[in-house]
Design an enzyme around this catalytic site. Structure first.
Site, PDB file in Angstrom:
ATOM      1  N   ALA A 102     -75.675  82.292 -24.507  1.00  0.00           N
ATOM      2  CA  ALA A 102     -76.325  80.995 -24.700  1.00  0.00           C
ATOM      3  C   ALA A 102     -76.905  80.436 -23.407  1.00  0.00           C
ATOM      4  O   ALA A 102     -77.506  79.362 -23.412  1.00  0.00           O
ATOM      5  CB  ALA A 102     -75.350  79.996 -25.303  1.00  0.00           C
TER       6      ALA A 102
ATOM      7  N   LYS B 235     -82.843  70.292 -17.912  1.00  0.00           N
ATOM      8  CA  LYS B 235     -81.452  69.831 -17.957  1.00  0.00           C
ATOM      9  C   LYS B 235     -81.035  69.041 -16.728  1.00  0.00           C
ATOM     10  O   LYS B 235     -79.934  68.502 -16.691  1.00  0.00           O
ATOM     11  CB  LYS B 235     -80.507  71.029 -18.132  1.00  0.00           C
ATOM     12  CG  LYS B 235     -80.750  71.796 -19.420  1.00  0.00           C
ATOM     13  CD  LYS B 235     -79.801  72.962 -19.571  1.00  0.00           C
ATOM     14  CE  LYS B 235     -80.146  73.772 -20.803  1.00  0.00           C
ATOM     15  NZ  LYS B 235     -79.279  74.966 -20.945  1.00  0.00           N
TER      16      LYS B 235
ATOM     17  N   GLY C 252     -77.814  72.159 -25.137  1.00  0.00           N
ATOM     18  CA  GLY C 252     -78.007  72.654 -23.785  1.00  0.00           C
ATOM     19  C   GLY C 252     -76.754  73.391 -23.347  1.00  0.00           C
ATOM     20  O   GLY C 252     -75.655  73.097 -23.822  1.00  0.00           O
ATOM     21  N   THR C 253     -76.906  74.335 -22.435  1.00  0.00           N
ATOM     22  CA  THR C 253     -75.747  75.157 -22.089  1.00  0.00           C
ATOM     23  C   THR C 253     -75.280  74.928 -20.656  1.00  0.00           C
ATOM     24  O   THR C 253     -74.578  73.969 -20.404  1.00  0.00           O
ATOM     25  CB  THR C 253     -76.056  76.636 -22.365  1.00  0.00           C
ATOM     26  OG1 THR C 253     -77.339  76.977 -21.808  1.00  0.00           O
ATOM     27  CG2 THR C 253     -76.134  76.891 -23.858  1.00  0.00           C
ATOM     28  N   THR C 254     -75.655  75.757 -19.706  1.00  0.00           N
ATOM     29  CA  THR C 254     -74.959  75.775 -18.418  1.00  0.00           C
ATOM     30  C   THR C 254     -75.622  74.902 -17.347  1.00  0.00           C
ATOM     31  O   THR C 254     -76.815  75.044 -17.073  1.00  0.00           O
ATOM     32  CB  THR C 254     -74.863  77.216 -17.904  1.00  0.00           C
ATOM     33  OG1 THR C 254     -74.260  78.017 -18.919  1.00  0.00           O
ATOM     34  CG2 THR C 254     -74.044  77.293 -16.641  1.00  0.00           C
TER      35      THR C 254
END
Length: 277
Positions: free
Chosen positions: A228, A86, A53-55
């Site tokens: 990403a 997320k 997972g990113t941001t």
């Protein structure tokens, strides 16, 4: 509460552990249900493809605290998922945003929710917000052996403190260290760009509408600079997860709300007005 064992049968409570922590109950009486990475060789780790997972970001506003996350998960330069969740509500007044190795992070978020439910049923009252933040810190510390192998989990935790009547948020490091932030925080591969966006627009007296706009703007800015990070995908109808924690409870912004705010932000940028408020 019904808990299943590894073969789908119901667990019977009555083992050695008698406290109020669900995680400790697992460790003492049902350790076989915990993920075991000790059998993986160095070669296994080198070839293992792990979605990340990113941001994610969070900030306080006038009525509480906001938490947001993009929807993209990546495996190196490859898209692993375009619509991963997320941001997870952990109870009626708190939530966690995941960043890092997606599998352990999602498991940790869901386990934290069960942990808090279990505590409340055993003790007869909910854990204080700071106690919830501390419980997540313990879970991250327990994940350290996996983090040393590359499965790092670095979440954000936030919620509305019913005792202090205010929103609060915490960031963590890989060892489980927790640090309370006074205004905003972002993490993940696009966290730096999201933080820079928040820094320009943040005010403690923000309304809900302005907070939603700033959250959308920060995710969009991060997606512009970080490959990403997934922004708003109008073609697929995929929007960031954005939720608010206030005294009444957790409220999630609808896709329709986010869609309208995003279109307004982009229209203002096309007209040469970079500030979207």
């Amino acid at each position: 509460m019904r808990v299943l064992d590894g073969e789908g049968g119901a667990l019977r409570f009555g083992g050695r552990y008698s406290g109020s922590s669900f995680s400790e109950l697992l460790d003492v009486d049902y350790a076989h249900l915990r993920p075991d990475v000790s059998r993986l060789s160095e070669r296994d780790w080198q070839t293992l493809s792990i979605p990340h997972g990113t941001t994610v970001l969070s900030f306080k506003y006038r009525d509480g605290v906001v938490m947001a996350g993009d929807r993209l998960a990546t495996e190196g330069h490859r898209v692993a998922s375009r619509d991963i969740q997320k941001v997870y509500a952990t109870d009626g007044h708190s939530f966690v945003a995941i960043a890092g190795a997606a599998g352990p992070a999602i498991e940790m978020a869901k386990l934290l929710r069960v942990e808090l439910e279990h505590y409340e049923k055993i003790e007869g009252e909910p854990l204080e917000l700071e106690g919830k933040a501390n419980k997540l810190s313990q879970m991250i510390r327990q994940n350290l052996p996996m983090a040393m192998q590359g499965m790092v989990v670095v979440p954000l935790f936030a919620g509305y403190d019913l005792r202090r009547h205010a929103g609060r948020l915490w960031k963590y490091d890989v060892t489980g260290g927790r640090y309370e932030e006074t205004d905003f925080e972002a993490t993940g591969s696009g966290g730096l760009y999201a933080s820079e966006s928040l820094k320009k627009a943040y005010e403690a007296s923000l309304s809900r509408a302005d907070s939603l706009r700033i959250a959308v703007q920060a995710i969009t800015d991060a997606a512009d600079e970080d490959r990403a990070t997934g922004g708003v995908d109008l073609g697929r109808g995929i929007y960031p997860n954005i939720s608010f924690a206030t005294k009444p409870g957790i409220e999630r912004a609808s896709d329709a709300e986010i869609d309208q705010v995003y279109r307004d932000v982009m229209a203002q940028r096309r007209n040469g007005n970079g500030a979207s408020r």
